[in-house]
Design a protein around this motif. Structure first.
Motif, mmCIF file in Angstrom:
data_model
loop_
_atom_site.group_PDB
_atom_site.id
_atom_site.type_symbol
_atom_site.label_atom_id
_atom_site.label_comp_id
_atom_site.label_asym_id
_atom_site.label_seq_id
_atom_site.Cartn_x
_atom_site.Cartn_y
_atom_site.Cartn_z
ATOM 1 N N LEU A 84 25.446 19.239 25.249
ATOM 2 C CA LEU A 84 25.329 19.839 26.567
ATOM 3 C C LEU A 84 26.691 20.226 27.141
ATOM 4 N N TYR A 85 27.706 19.392 26.917
ATOM 5 C CA TYR A 85 29.030 19.721 27.426
ATOM 6 C C TYR A 85 29.558 20.984 26.766
ATOM 7 N N MET A 141 27.851 23.880 28.365
ATOM 8 C CA MET A 141 28.257 24.155 29.736
ATOM 9 C C MET A 141 29.656 24.761 29.792
ATOM 10 N N LEU A 142 30.562 24.233 28.985
ATOM 11 C CA LEU A 142 31.905 24.813 28.967
ATOM 12 C C LEU A 142 31.809 26.252 28.476
ATOM 13 N N ILE A 162 29.315 28.225 28.895
ATOM 14 C CA ILE A 162 28.791 29.067 29.970
ATOM 15 C C ILE A 162 29.899 29.409 30.963
ATOM 16 N N SER A 163 30.755 28.427 31.284
ATOM 17 C CA SER A 163 31.781 28.771 32.275
ATOM 18 C C SER A 163 32.814 29.736 31.702
ATOM 19 N N MET A 168 23.971 27.869 38.912
ATOM 20 C CA MET A 168 25.119 27.847 38.005
ATOM 21 C C MET A 168 26.210 26.930 38.579
ATOM 22 N N LEU A 188 27.799 23.437 37.016
ATOM 23 C CA LEU A 188 29.230 23.270 36.754
ATOM 24 C C LEU A 188 29.766 22.039 37.486
ATOM 25 N N ILE A 219 28.757 18.984 35.677
ATOM 26 C CA ILE A 219 29.508 18.853 34.435
ATOM 27 C C ILE A 219 30.915 18.325 34.688
ATOM 28 N N TYR A 238 36.044 28.447 39.017
ATOM 29 C CA TYR A 238 35.751 28.518 37.590
ATOM 30 C C TYR A 238 36.952 28.077 36.770
ATOM 31 N N VAL A 289 37.055 24.402 36.796
ATOM 32 C CA VAL A 289 36.114 23.824 35.834
ATOM 33 C C VAL A 289 36.729 23.794 34.445
ATOM 34 N N ILE A 290 37.329 24.903 34.065
ATOM 35 C CA ILE A 290 37.892 24.973 32.718
ATOM 36 C C ILE A 290 39.031 23.980 32.565
ATOM 37 N N LEU A 349 37.628 20.440 32.286
ATOM 38 C CA LEU A 349 36.987 20.150 31.001
ATOM 39 C C LEU A 349 37.982 20.116 29.847
ATOM 40 N N PRO A 387 37.118 16.148 28.758
ATOM 41 C CA PRO A 387 35.964 16.889 28.225
ATOM 42 C C PRO A 387 34.607 16.384 28.706
#
Lengths: 311, 299, 405, 249
Positions: free
Chosen positions: A113-114, A117-118, A120-121, B236, B240, B243, B280, B283-284, B287, B291
């Motif tokens: 899932l991670y 999701m990454l 998707i972003s 969406m 995010l 996540i 956005y 978010v990147i 992660l 992660p």
């Protein structure tokens, strides 16, 4: 083993199908030729996703990005440079493969899932770039009336081009699935830890699968340019990725031809439901719920299972 | 020059406050999403639809009571309950048979439901934009430092955020329900084995999560035009947030919502044209560094 | 055995396709295919286009139709997706054999369908997309634009704003093609008409952004004299709500294209902010002419609601289709197009013509300011100023120079 | 052949493995025993690279393999089976083992040769040696539990290892299946000369086939030695075997 094309007599069916498809323009009206072209290219797109999703077990949530990049790559080469359109059809898929490689490198260390999701972003960022880079991509209006070489400019020749490219791509993908790489990939899907333990470099195989899937998504995107001569940022929007996953699921995502069948079902349903109601999404949703509930292996998967039980 | 000016301007603080009130909505919706993800392992795509339905219901209730203050308060209670009832039907009718399926199936299943809801909302409420009036008490604005206005309704939102967070905290840590669901999130076989009816625990958690979506919709309704399609933009962001916060972690949802709300409103200040890309990018970055999200995920 | 079943399913599907495809229409009608977004936030406009169109053709058909033929229509919902829209347009032309295409609010779809219409030589009436590319860069013989485009709206606003005393302008809007196009059109023309104006800043938010308060407080901190707000769809309302809540509307005046229009004001009821400058191409209460009144009464009788600006677009399109065929004297697409070029009709907003050079409908714009009105449960546009087509439309040369040779 | 030095792994404050030392010589069969939660599986995961140790080192044939990824360790000749059945569910028995063989041969990057023409004999030989040849085309997910456990071992053998780690090879097996499994392990050691490290709850099995035994309790080693030494050790009896009579057996 996942049966290849419709069980043991797969080859016969395959040849039969191809002959029917070749003869189709002789007796089908133009609209259906267009529709069949769409089905073929969506089918190729879904099959490419299924390579990563069904065979690789990778949660490729935003596959549409590669489809769109392939289409935009081809469209931009054709409209913005004076180069041969044929070059565009090569550049598009290669651009997709490259993007797939880069995104894969970033995402691959996450799981399930991670990962999705990454992806998707990151994909949404690509979408945003295409959506707002007005000078290059025409923004949300897209690019229209992309000129095609004469030889594939008529609906029938575009159809044949799509048919040839799709058939060749499917052949190659099928070959890969049946290759040692394909076997290893399926092993990774079923059990990544085990695969590592028998000496398979899981991440690298997954990355390769992503690049291959991205490449063929790009091919199908370029085919869309041939068939429709237009591109839009919507081709990269996440809801479209969902739709393609639905195609895989509907047809059967552990079967080779399932995604193609799913694409055919979705395109036909959409076309014919929308002729009698504007609420076609409602029906599509209901059908989908039904399939997930009662046919978790998809339509083709269901019939294959039945066949196997018979034998 | 502009850049420096924007930082020392009084706008900076008010921008933070405004960002915080956006955070509240995001948090309420995302915490529901996170709760469902954590305990039931369902990535609920139609959470956005429920948020939209919450807003439409709040419109209907508010209109039914004359569009005044009573209408608003009743809507604030009624809309989430209405959404909760819908979700109860869905959970008992559909989801309870699907828990063992793969995540992918569940995502697509919830996506299918969101397609159905999208059209159903249109069938029920029509295509017209709807608007819920701001109650009398919260009309107008208060002046902040430097005379910058801050809508009174947003102060109400700022108040609601901690209230909901506190209620969730109580629910999760102080009630038996919460403890069971926490345990079920970690090991559902075990909870089943000790004789607890897991099925109903799941149903309750699902309904509470959906209730939060409805509450988010009801709270946001007075500040926006209630329209079809308001689900798409939200879901969406919700995912995010969940996540980056850590799947299933409610406090992660809070943190994620804070990051999302603040990077957005401060991004506007720093680079107005591209304010929207900041969340956005956040978010990147998150992660890439962590992660599996900032806080501990229950997965 | 199951293989046979499988094959049967396919056979049935394909047979179904054939049957459906061969139920194509009897030849004694003129068929109009409408592709538009009938779901999502855009449908609040598109349904009025459709209803306006229905009203017009029902009237025409009641009088026996055109050239002895009734006008028929069929609709497709493209869900704001250009690829689906393009496929649907193809289906309408190739399978349903429609004579005329009509739609859509989505510029991407409009351009894609327009491209297809050019290839197939099917007249295509663009009904609520406002992209200037439709008759500009991508214009051709078979496409007609039946409402104002961004360039026209911008020019009309600039004509009115140039006379105002504001100097420091801020530009804000939805970050997509339409937003930028409107903003650029207003600003470039304003600058041309009044060189004193200066721009102090810009802000853009993503389409569908629900809460615009952060942007507004940022704008207020910069204290401009006037704000050009380039929003479309639901964010028209979102911006007005946020403007009311923050008190922006009392402090800094702002302009929105269609900001004074019923589609924007209706849902907000009495809560909409007063003093918003806006342009609109139709107001059901202005100008107070018998023709307008008659149309509004008919519409209200048929649909139990007031018509929005999009309703008139649908209505006029119906009128033009009928008049075009009447003038052409036969059901022939080329003759029809020749007839439409320069054709003048009497519409609810007065006599209107389609310009021959670029196929743009010439229509007046009303510039006004929102205000409460005791007669209606919502705000209306007051101090309306009619800006005539000749005062603001770009010239033929200006439009045609965009077209590729 | 394998040397483990002061290996430690902590999970959020809980020391799953602490300061474990272990020596396995070439050709030996060594058992690790201990109650549930003693850290046996964690130890195996640390050795095979699935987990990274907090401290300590693992040497395999005098090479430091600490923290290397599993697929690299596998290539060096060490492989393992899992306690919970870990086979490729959707693939056939043949394919399961074939992938392992292909991986050993470095063929998994071959994209275009059909798998069905590759390494058939090698694969069949392994299947034959574990007695699964008759079930070659069965889907592995549909096998009986015992067969799947055996398949696990066959997959491990596909890599042609010198060192084999088996995590509870007979867990959950019916008595006659256990019998078969013991035979198999003995054969692997005798005929193929494999070095085997395994853990097991079945004491019968442990004492019947292993040459040396290590006992783990709560993450630490209590004793390492021959069967008799272990059997007579008091600490072991207290912690695990639970009766002094055993020594006299």
């Amino acid at each position: 083993m996942v049966q290849s094309i419709l069980g043991g007599k797969g080859r016969v069916w395959g040849y039969g199908g191809i002959i029917v498809l070749i003869l189709l323009p002789l007796f089908l009206p133009r609209f259906y030729i267009y529709l069949t072209s769409l089905i073929l290219l969506y089918g190729l797109f879904a099959t490419s996703l299924n390579f990563a999703l069904g065979y690789g077990g990778i949660y490729q949530f935003h596959h549409a990005v590669f489809y769109g990049v392939g289409a935009y790559g081809a469209a931009l080469v054709i409209t913005k440079t004076g180069l041969s359109p044929w070059l565009g059809f090569i550049v598009g898929p290669l651009a997709s493969a490259l993007l797939s490689f880069v995104m894969g490198l970033i995402c691959i260390r996450l799981s399930k899932l991670y990962f999705g999701m990454l992806q998707i972003s990151l994909g949404s960022l690509v979408w945003a770039v295409i959506y707002r880079w007005y000078g290059l991509t025409g923004g949300d209006d897209g690019i229209h009336g992309i000129p095609m070489p004469d030889i594939i400019a008529t609906p029938n020749s575009a159809y044949y081009f799509t048919l040839i490219v799709t058939a060749a791509s499917l052949f190659v993908i099928h070959r890969m699935i049946k290759s040692p790489f394909g076997s290893a990939l399926q092993g990774v899907r079923d059990n990544a830890v085990r695969s590592e333990m028998i000496g398979v470099n899981v991440k690298r195989h997954q990355l390769a699968a992503l690049v291959i899937a991205g490449f063929f998504a790009g091919v199908s995107g370029a085919l869309f340019v041939v068939v429709d001569t237009t591109v839009f940022p919507d081709m990269l929007f996440w809801t479209f990725s969902m739709e393609v996953m639905i195609m895989c699921l509907l047809g059967g995502w552990f079967t080779f031809m399932g995604p193609m069948l799913g694409a055919a079902l979705i395109v036909l349903l959409r076309t014919f439901i929308s002729t009698f109601t504007v609420y076609w999404a409602l029906f599509l949703g209901l059908i989908l719920m039904f399939v997930i509930f009662f046919l978790p292996d998809g339509v083709l998967g269901f019939f294959q299972k039945k066949m196997k039980q018979k034998n | 020059m502009d850049f420096i000016y924007s930082f020392i301007s009084p706008g900076f603080l008010s921008q933070i406050l405004v960002g915080l009130s956006r955070t509240v909505i995001l948090f309420i919706v995302a915490s529901g999403l996170s709760l469902i993800l954590g305990v039931l392992r369902i990535p609920n795509v139609f959470h956005g639809s429920l948020y939209m339905i919450g807003a439409f219901m709040s419109y209907t209730i508010s209109v039914a009571f004359g569009g005044g203050d009573t209408g608003f308060w009743l809507a604030l209670i009624g809309a989430p309950i209405g959404v909760a009832l819908i979700s109860l039907v869905i959970e008992r009718g559909l989801f309870q048979y699907l828990y063992e399926r793969e995540h992918l199936m569940l995502i697509l299943f919830t996506f299918a439901i969101s397609l159905v809801f999208g059209d159903l909302v249109k069938l029920v409420w029509g295509a017209e934009y709807k608007s819920v009036p701001v109650p009398q008490v919260f009309q107008g604005f208060v002046s902040l430092f430097g005379g910058l206005p801050f809508p009174k309704y947003n102060t109400f939102l700022l108040f609601m955020g901690p209230v909901v967070a506190f209620a969730l905290w109580l629910l999760v840590t102080k009630t038996k329900m919460g403890k069971i669901s926490q345990a079920a999130a970690v090991d559902r076989e075990m909870v089943g084995a000790v004789g607890i009816n897991v099925s109903w625990v799941f149903a309750t958690v699902f309904v509470i999560g959906c209730l939060l979506a409805g509450l988010g919709g009801a709270l946001v309704a007075p500040t926006v035009s209630v329209t079809l399609g308001m689900d798409h933009s939200l879901i969406m962001e919700g995912f995010l947030i969940v996540i980056i916060g850590g799947l299933g972690n409610i406090w992660g949802a809070l943190l994620g919502a804070l990051i999302f709300g603040l990077t957005q409103s401060l991004g506007i200040l720093i680079w107005p044209q591209f304010g929207i890309v900041f969340p956005y990018c956040a978010v990147i970055v998150v992660l890439l560094i962590r992660p599996t999200g900032l806080l501990k995920s229950t997965w | 055995m199951k293989k046979t079943t499988f094959f049967l399913v396919f056979a049935v599907l394909f047979a179904g396709c054939f049957i459906l495809s061969h139920t194509a229409s009897a030849a004694n009608t003129i068929k109009v295919g409408i592709v538009d977004t009938f779901s999502g936030p855009a449908s609040t406009y598109t349904l009025d286009v459709l209803d306006g169109f229905k009203l017009a053709i029902e009237k025409i058909n009641a009088k026996g139709g055109v050239l002895g033929k009734k006008i028929e229509y069929t609709t497709r919902d493209e869900k704001f997706k250009p690829d689906i829209g393009a496929a649907m347009a193809k289906e309408l032309v190739l399978k349903e054999n429609v004579d005329i295409l009509m739609g859509t609010i989505n510029s991407g779809t409009a351009l894609a369908v327009s491209e297809f219409a050019r290839k197939e030589k099917i007249p295509f009436f663009v009904t609520y997309s406002k992209s200037e590319k439709i008759i500009g860069e991508k214009g051709h013989r078979y496409v007609f634009n039946m409402n104002e485009n961004t360039e026209m709206a911008g020019r009309a606003a600039a004509v009115a704003l140039a006379k105002k005393p504001f100097v420091k302008y801020w530009i804000a809007g939805d970050d997509y093609e339409y937003g930028h196009a409107i903003a650029d059109a207003v600003w470039n023309n304003l600058k041309r008409l009044n060189p004193k104006v200066q721009q102090v800043g810009q802000s853009w938010w993503k389409v569908g952004e629900p809460d615009l308060t952060p942007y507004i407080t940022q704008i207020m901190a910069a204290k401009p004299d006037f704000i050009i707000v380039a929003t479309g769809g639901a964010s028209m309302v979102n911006f007005q709500k946020a403007a009311k809540a923050t008190g922006l509307s009392q402090k800094i005046p702002f302009y929105q294209h269609t900001g004074t229009e019923l589609g924007t004001l209706l849902s907000q009821g009495k809560d909409a902010p007063e003093g918003v400058y806006g342009t609109s191409n139709f107001l059901f209460y202005f100008p107070d002419t018998p023709a307008n009144k008659a149309f509004v009464d008919e519409f209200q009788k048929a649909y139990k609601r007031y018509p929005k600006a999009s309703a008139i677009v649908g209505y006029m399109t119906g009128q033009f289709i009928a008049e075009g065929f009447k003038k052409a004297g036969k059901v022939d697409k080329e003759a029809f197009i020749n007839a439409l070029e320069g054709l003048k009709i009497d519409s609810p907003v007065g006599p209107l013509a389609i310009r021959a050079c670029d196929h743009q409908l010439e229509l007046p714009t009303y510039f006004g300011i929102t205000k409460k009105d005791t007669k209606y449960p919502f705000l209306v546009s007051t101090e309306n100023q009619i800006i005539a087509p000749k005062d603001y439309m770009p010239t033929c040369e200006e439009v045609l120079k965009h077209r590729k040779k | 052949m394998l040397q483990v030095k002061a290996l430690t792994k902590t999970f959020g404050g809980f020391k799953a493995v602490k300061d474990v030392d272990l020596n396995v010589k070439k050709g030996e069969i060594v058992a690790v025993i201990g109650p549930n939660g003693a850290g046996k599986t964690t130890l195996f995961n640390l050795i095979t690279g699935i987990l990274k140790p907090d401290s300590g080192q693992v040497f395999f044939r005098d090479q430091d393999i600490t923290g290397l990824p599993p697929y690299v360790i596998c290539k060096k000749g060490m492989t393992r089976s899992f306690q919970i059945v870990n086979v490729f569910q959707r693939l056939s028995v043949f394919e399961n083992v074939q992938i392992s063989v292909m991986s050993r041969e470095g063929k998994t990057w071959n994209l275009f040769t059909p798998s069905k023409k590759l390494l058939i004999e090698d694969t069949d030989r392994i299947l034959d040696s574990v007695g699964l040849l008759g079930k070659r085309e069965n889907i592995s997910g549909a096998l009986s539990h015992g067969d799947r456990k055996v398949l696990e071992i066959a997959m491990a053998l596909g890599g042609n290892p010198e060192f084999l780690i088996l995590d509870e090879p007979t867990a959950g097996m019916a008595p006659e299946e256990t019998e078969r499994c013991i035979e198999l392990i003995k054969q692997l050691s005798d005929k193929m000369g494999l070095t085997i490290l395994f853990c097991e709850h079945d004491m019968e099995l442990v004492f019947s086939i292993s040459e040396r035994i290590m006992v783990m309790v709560r993450g630490s080693t209590i004793i390492q030695g021959s069967c008799e030494e272990v059997r007579c050790n008091e600490a072991v009896q207290d912690a695990y075997l639970g009766g002094s009579d055993v020594c006299l057996m």
